[in-house]
Design a protein around this motif. Structure first.
Motif, short mmCIF file in Angstrom:
data_model
loop_
_atom_site.label_atom_id
_atom_site.label_comp_id
_atom_site.label_asym_id
_atom_site.label_seq_id
_atom_site.Cartn_x
_atom_site.Cartn_y
_atom_site.Cartn_z
N PHE A 262 -18.89 1.67 28.16
CA PHE A 262 -17.92 1.18 29.15
C PHE A 262 -18.63 0.33 30.20
CE2 PHE A 262 -14.97 4.77 27.89
CZ PHE A 262 -13.97 3.93 27.45
N ALA A 263 -19.83 0.75 30.61
CA ALA A 263 -20.57 0.00 31.63
C ALA A 263 -20.92 -1.40 31.11
CB ALA A 263 -21.84 0.75 32.01
N VAL A 264 -21.35 -1.46 29.84
CA VAL A 264 -21.69 -2.76 29.25
C VAL A 264 -20.45 -3.65 29.17
CG1 VAL A 264 -22.43 -3.90 27.11
CG2 VAL A 264 -23.65 -1.88 27.93
N LEU A 265 -19.34 -3.06 28.70
CA LEU A 265 -18.11 -3.85 28.56
C LEU A 265 -17.63 -4.38 29.91
CD1 LEU A 265 -16.12 -1.67 25.98
CD2 LEU A 265 -17.19 -3.87 25.58
N VAL A 266 -17.64 -3.51 30.91
CA VAL A 266 -17.18 -3.92 32.24
C VAL A 266 -18.10 -4.99 32.81
CG1 VAL A 266 -16.82 -3.13 34.62
CG2 VAL A 266 -15.94 -1.78 32.73
N SER A 267 -19.43 -4.83 32.60
CA SER A 267 -20.38 -5.83 33.10
C SER A 267 -20.13 -7.19 32.44
CB SER A 267 -21.81 -5.39 32.82
OG SER A 267 -22.08 -4.20 33.50
N ILE A 268 -19.84 -7.15 31.13
CA ILE A 268 -19.57 -8.42 30.43
C ILE A 268 -18.30 -9.07 30.98
CG2 ILE A 268 -18.90 -9.40 28.18
CD1 ILE A 268 -20.80 -7.32 26.90
N VAL A 269 -17.29 -8.23 31.21
CA VAL A 269 -16.03 -8.77 31.76
C VAL A 269 -16.29 -9.39 33.14
CG1 VAL A 269 -13.78 -8.10 32.71
CG2 VAL A 269 -14.50 -7.25 30.49
N PHE A 270 -17.08 -8.72 33.99
CA PHE A 270 -17.38 -9.24 35.32
C PHE A 270 -18.16 -10.55 35.22
CE2 PHE A 270 -17.05 -5.01 37.85
CZ PHE A 270 -15.68 -4.99 37.58
N LEU A 271 -19.08 -10.60 34.26
CA LEU A 271 -19.87 -11.83 34.07
C LEU A 271 -18.95 -12.99 33.67
CD1 LEU A 271 -22.59 -13.33 33.83
CD2 LEU A 271 -22.71 -12.55 31.47
N LEU A 272 -18.06 -12.69 32.70
CA LEU A 272 -17.13 -13.73 32.25
C LEU A 272 -16.20 -14.17 33.40
CD1 LEU A 272 -16.17 -12.39 28.69
CD2 LEU A 272 -17.64 -14.33 29.24
N THR A 273 -15.81 -13.19 34.20
CA THR A 273 -14.95 -13.50 35.35
C THR A 273 -15.65 -14.47 36.29
OG1 THR A 273 -14.07 -11.27 35.20
CG2 THR A 273 -13.63 -12.44 37.24
N ASP A 274 -16.92 -14.16 36.58
CA ASP A 274 -17.68 -15.03 37.49
C ASP A 274 -17.86 -16.42 36.90
OD1 ASP A 274 -17.79 -12.98 39.21
OD2 ASP A 274 -19.91 -12.49 38.92
N LEU A 275 -18.14 -16.46 35.59
CA LEU A 275 -18.34 -17.76 34.95
C LEU A 275 -17.05 -18.59 34.99
CD1 LEU A 275 -20.46 -16.81 31.81
CD2 LEU A 275 -21.21 -18.06 33.83
N PHE A 276 -15.96 -17.93 34.72
CA PHE A 276 -14.67 -18.63 34.72
C PHE A 276 -14.33 -19.11 36.13
CE2 PHE A 276 -10.01 -18.94 33.89
CZ PHE A 276 -10.10 -19.82 32.84
N GLN A 277 -14.65 -18.26 37.10
CA GLN A 277 -14.40 -18.63 38.49
C GLN A 277 -15.22 -19.85 38.89
OE1 GLN A 277 -15.06 -15.20 40.89
NE2 GLN A 277 -12.97 -15.25 41.65
N SER A 278 -16.47 -19.86 38.42
CA SER A 278 -17.34 -20.98 38.79
C SER A 278 -16.87 -22.28 38.13
CB SER A 278 -18.79 -20.69 38.43
OG SER A 278 -18.93 -20.66 37.03
N LEU A 279 -16.16 -22.14 37.01
CA LEU A 279 -15.59 -23.33 36.38
C LEU A 279 -14.45 -23.88 37.23
CD1 LEU A 279 -15.36 -22.47 32.56
CD2 LEU A 279 -16.80 -24.18 33.65
N LEU A 280 -13.68 -22.93 37.77
CA LEU A 280 -12.53 -23.34 38.59
C LEU A 280 -12.97 -23.82 39.98
CD1 LEU A 280 -9.99 -20.49 37.80
CD2 LEU A 280 -9.79 -22.87 37.12
N ASP A 281 -14.01 -23.17 40.49
CA ASP A 281 -14.45 -23.45 41.86
C ASP A 281 -15.92 -23.84 41.86
OD1 ASP A 281 -14.98 -23.58 44.50
OD2 ASP A 281 -14.30 -21.56 44.98
N PRO A 282 -16.24 -25.12 41.88
CA PRO A 282 -17.63 -25.58 41.79
C PRO A 282 -18.50 -25.02 42.90
CG PRO A 282 -16.09 -27.41 41.59
CD PRO A 282 -15.29 -26.23 41.99
N ARG A 283 -17.91 -24.61 44.02
CA ARG A 283 -18.72 -24.09 45.13
C ARG A 283 -19.47 -22.82 44.73
NH1 ARG A 283 -13.96 -23.45 49.31
NH2 ARG A 283 -13.06 -22.79 47.36
N MET A 284 -18.95 -22.12 43.70
CA MET A 284 -19.55 -20.84 43.32
C MET A 284 -20.71 -20.98 42.33
SD MET A 284 -16.33 -18.34 42.98
CE MET A 284 -17.44 -16.97 42.85
N ARG A 285 -20.92 -22.17 41.79
CA ARG A 285 -21.88 -22.31 40.69
C ARG A 285 -23.32 -22.00 41.07
NH1 ARG A 285 -19.12 -27.58 37.94
NH2 ARG A 285 -17.15 -26.53 37.68
N LEU A 286 -23.70 -22.31 42.29
CA LEU A 286 -25.10 -22.12 42.66
C LEU A 286 -25.32 -20.88 43.50
CD1 LEU A 286 -26.05 -25.83 43.40
CD2 LEU A 286 -26.54 -24.50 41.35
N THR A 287 -24.29 -20.06 43.66
CA THR A 287 -24.45 -18.86 44.49
C THR A 287 -24.93 -17.69 43.64
OG1 THR A 287 -22.14 -18.32 44.17
CG2 THR A 287 -22.71 -19.51 46.17
#
Lengths: 313, 527
Positions: free
Chosen positions: A288-313
């Motif tokens: 469950f920890a691995v799955l949730v971590s992957i989901v959070f990673l994908l969330t962040d990646l998707f967010q950075s696609l939508l919001d370029p300000r997040m890419r280098l943070t």
């Protein structure tokens, strides 16, 4: 290049997370009251039988020794043998993972399909009757326990109308769609209520933003304004919420899979806890920890696609 | 004359043929279970969902009669106990086969009984503790005992002595006996047993399939081998409400462990037969009888008068009404269910508040004396029991408080003595009272079900009954033990419950025995 570095940095950050999860779950499992040997052999077992089981499972070893064994074996991909299933923990998890994965994805898809359009309708009709009706209905969904929603759906749509099966997981893609519709909808009704509220508020906020007013003043068509400016910006916070909801959804499978008799990881976790199956509880928690971590990673990646300000943070 | 004879022959033929014509064969029975099997091996089965399925896949040499009162032949067509009670001779039926068609021979019996009594293997080996040797000569099997054992025939009719295929077992993968057993179970091997079915599908925790064994020795009413069904498909559905909805939706043909609160509703459904099978299941509460509690404080329940008082103050009929909706009866034998052999029929603390009040007064119980009832978290039955007892015992000056735990914690508390009183239950595994009597009363086994109660006289009687071959003398020993136990009241004696199984009206012939075994061999499902 910066994007790759960002991903690598995030992956590296997962390592201490997993180590911490392993330490916490190892200790928590052992803090549970009740003797695993009794859970395995039953109340009728003799003291000698229980002693033999404890010895065989290494439960008499010092905690540090037990943890080191768990830690090093896990690093080598060996999650141990399930006490109650008498087979490899990895095999059991791999066996059940597709069902829970399918259920989770199905539930998320339904949540988005329900929440997305209705959030737009509510936001664009702010304060009018469609907005009030949508918010009221979702408030009811939010305030009802998941198992209760599940039982209501089962009673009417499955037992009375017989549109869907009462329980099970089905075979093949369409079989799974048919069997898992009710459990997915049960979860989706709750999750979509949260997403809808957030997305509605975000859309309203964006609609009032200067750049949207400017686009309107420029004479851009409404469809373009909503699609390019409003939706993209409103989705940023909603995607974070969606990521968190998927994390909650994983824990929600404990109840949903039990009520709907779905043989997935959630139901397995519940059985493992009652049986004090230490290796299985540890393996499932880590999964469950691995799955949730992957989901959070994908969330962040998707967010950075939508919001370029997040890419280098 | 000829015409009369012809008529007689015709009548006889009709009588023989009619049941055969009426007997429907084939089809699948879908059965919803509350929990799944994990390992159905005679010697390793240690949970009810495993134990209760052994009889479908394996056969024992002997069997309990339908009424549970006597022992009849199984794989053995005849059996005899020597006069000194130290030898049992059994004769195997000829032509017996395992489900894969291979012959079941004396070698398999020797192998199986040696496994069953091997103390290094399964947890049930002690039940064959008196067996010193097992030998075979052709179809004749001789079981030699180190001492007379009045329970030996019952033990040879118990699941752990069922016969497994030596050849299949030895050829299985695995270094140890347990690994071989797990490998056979995981691959659903057909040839390991000779029961009416063999396992033909298994998905851990989700489903299981039993297919008809065409080589089974037992014949049906139509003169062909049992079972009538082609297959039994089991689905594991832990949630009570979902299990019942499955039956109501027609997705399964039977559901077990129907909550008693739903019995009346299902009974009223014309498409469902609500069966309440007599069982050996008793619900009782062990009372901690030690002088002090685990925390060192004085234990009011150490006084036998207080234990008797709470028994008198407990209105069992009211409890049965509240918890079982009337589908049960108060315990009448202090050590076992009334359907167990040698059970006494006593007036076991019928509700009498005056006697209860007099006893607590005599014991000097002060108002506000706290007693903790440990219950199972999430069990609505236990919650109801607590609420009822709290009110029933309040006039005695006892303030009952609840502690909710899960099954594993309750088991650990029972062993360590860290409880005042807790809910519990029992179902016999053996068709003999020795198992439950040893569990509840014989202190060397488990501190008299964790109560800490100890009686030298009781223990001596129990030990003597272990070798007493005179049936009348043994019956008297059991009557004496039950009297001693009832007077000492180390339990809150509560009630007996049936097994509640709801089946579709299309199903006929399914039975759950008093020991809990699910019997599908004579079940049919109308198409």
């Amino acid at each position: 290049m910066a994007g790759l570095q960002y991903v690598l940095k995030r992956l590296a950050l997962m390592i201490p997370t997993f180590v911490l999860v392993m330490i916490i779950i190892f200790l928590l499992v052992r803090l549970l009251p009740g003797d695993p040997a009794i859970a395995i052999a039953g109340d009728k077992a003799s003291d000698a039988d229980l002693a033999a089981i404890r010895e065989k499972l290494g439960l008499n070893d010092p905690l540090l020794v037990q943890f080191w064994l768990f830690f090093t074996n896990t690093l080598q991909g060996d999650l141990g043998r399930s006490i109650m299933m008498r087979t490899s923990v990895s095999d059991v998890i791999i066996d059940r993972l597709p069902t829970t994965g399918f259920l989770a994805l199905f539930a998320v898809s339904l949540s988005l399909m329900i929440a997305g359009p209705l959030a737009f309708v509510a936001a664009l009709n702010r304060g009018k009757w469609p907005d009030t009706v949508i918010r009221t209905v979702f408030q009811v969904g939010l305030s009802m326990p998941v198992f209760y929603i599940g039982l209501i759906l089962l009673t009417f749509l499955a037992a009375k109308l017989r549109w869907f099966p009462v329980g099970g997981s089905g075979d093949g893609f369409w079989g799974q769609i048919h069997y898992l519709f009710l459990p997915a909808m049960t979860v989706a009704l709750y999750t979509s209520a949260i997403i809808m509220r957030n997305l509605r508020a975000a859309i309203i906020e964006v609609l009032d933003a200067d750049y949207v007013q400017f686009a309107r003043a420029k004479g851009l068509p409404n469809r373009l304004i909503l699609g390019r400016h409003v939706l993209r910006n409103a989705l940023i916070s909603t995607i974070t919420l969606l990521g968190l909801s998927i994390g909650n959804l994983m824990s929600g499978t404990l109840v949903t899979e039990t009520v709907f008799a779905v043989p997935g990881l959630g139901r397995l976790m519940l059985e493992a806890i009652f049986a004090r199956d230490y290796p299985l509880i540890q393996g499932l928690t880590l999964t469950f920890a691995v799955l949730v971590s992957i989901v959070f990673l994908l969330t962040d990646l998707f967010q950075s696609l939508l919001d370029p300000r997040m890419r280098l943070t | 004359m000829t015409r009369t004879l012809m008529a007689a022959v015709l009548a006889a033929t009709t009588a023989l043929v009619t049941p055969a014509m009426a007997q429907e064969r084939g089809g699948t029975m879908n059965f919803a279970r509350y929990d799944g099997s994990r390992l159905i091996d005679p010697i390793y089965a240690d949970r009810n969902p495993d134990i209760w399925m052994v009889g479908s896949l394996f056969d024992t040499l002997l069997r309990s009669s339908d009424d549970g009162k006597s022992i009849v032949g199984g794989l053995a067509e005849s059996f005899e106990v020597s006069e000194d009670g130290k030898t049992v001779t059994l004769t195997l039926q000829s032509g017996l086969k395992f489900a894969d068609g291979s012959a079941l021979e004396a070698d398999d019996v020797l192998f199986s009984l040696d496994r069953a009594r091997n103390g290094d293997l399964g947890p049930w080996s002690g039940m064959l503790g008196s067996v010193s040797d097992v030998t075979a000569d052709g179809n004749a099997i001789t079981v030699s005992l180190s001492q007379p054992d009045p329970t030996i025939l019952s033990m040879l009719a118990t699941f752990n002595t069922a016969i497994v295929n030596k050849e299949v077992f030895e050829a299985a993968e695995g270094a140890t006996d347990q690994e071989k057993s797990a490998a056979i179970f995981a691959t659903a091997s057909a040839g390991v047993g000779s029961g009416a079915f063999y396992m033909c599908g298994f998905e851990q925790g989700a489903s299981m399939d039993f297919c008809a064994n065409e080589h089974h020795w037992e014949m049906g009413a139509d003169g062909k081998p049992l079972p009538y069904l082609d297959k039994v498909h089991f689905e594991i559905i832990p949630d009570d409400a979902t299990r019942i909805l499955k039956l109501q939706a027609g997705e399964v043909d039977a559901v077990e462990f129907v909550p008693f609160s739903r019995v009346a509703e299902l009974d009223a459904d014309p498409a469902i037969n609500m069966n309440l099978y007599p069982s050996t299941r008793i619900i009782y509460s062990p009372i901690n009888t030690r002088e002090t509690r685990a925390d060192g404080s004085a234990n009011p329940l150490n006084d036998v008068r207080v234990r008797q008082a709470v028994n008198y103050a407990t209105n069992k009929d009211a409890l049965i009404g509240l918890v079982l909706q009337g589908a049960g009866q108060p315990m009448t034998a202090p050590l076992m269910s009334s359907s167990t052999r040698l059970a006494s029929k006593l007036d076991l603390y019928s509700y009498d508040m005056d006697k209860a009040m007099a006893l607590v007064k005599e014991a000097g119980i002060e108002a506000g004396t706290k007693v903790t009832l440990t219950t199972l978290a999430g069990s609505s039955d236990d919650a109801t029991i607590f609420a009822a007892l709290q009110q029933m015992w309040a006039p005695l000056g006892i303030e009952l408080v609840v502690e909710q735990v899960d099954g594993a914690t309750r088991g650990a508390k029972n062993r360590s003595g860290e409880f005042d009183i807790h809910t519990y239950g029992w179902v016999d595994d053996v068709n003999d009272p020795s198992q439950v009597t040893g569990w509840l009363g014989y202190s060397p086994v488990r501190n008299a079900v964790g109560t800490g109660w100890e009686s030298d006289k009781f223990n001596a009687l129990f030990e003597a009954s272990g070798t007493e071959m005179d049936q009348a003398a043994r019956a008297q020993q059991y009557a004496d033990m039950q009297k001693i136990y009832a007077d000492a009241a180390p339990l809150l004696f509560m009630y007996e419950t049936p097994f509640a199984v709801a089946v579709s009206t299309a199903v006929d012939g399914y039975v759950q025995t008093p020991l809990g075994a699910n019997i599908f061999s004579r079940a049919t499902v109308s198409k």
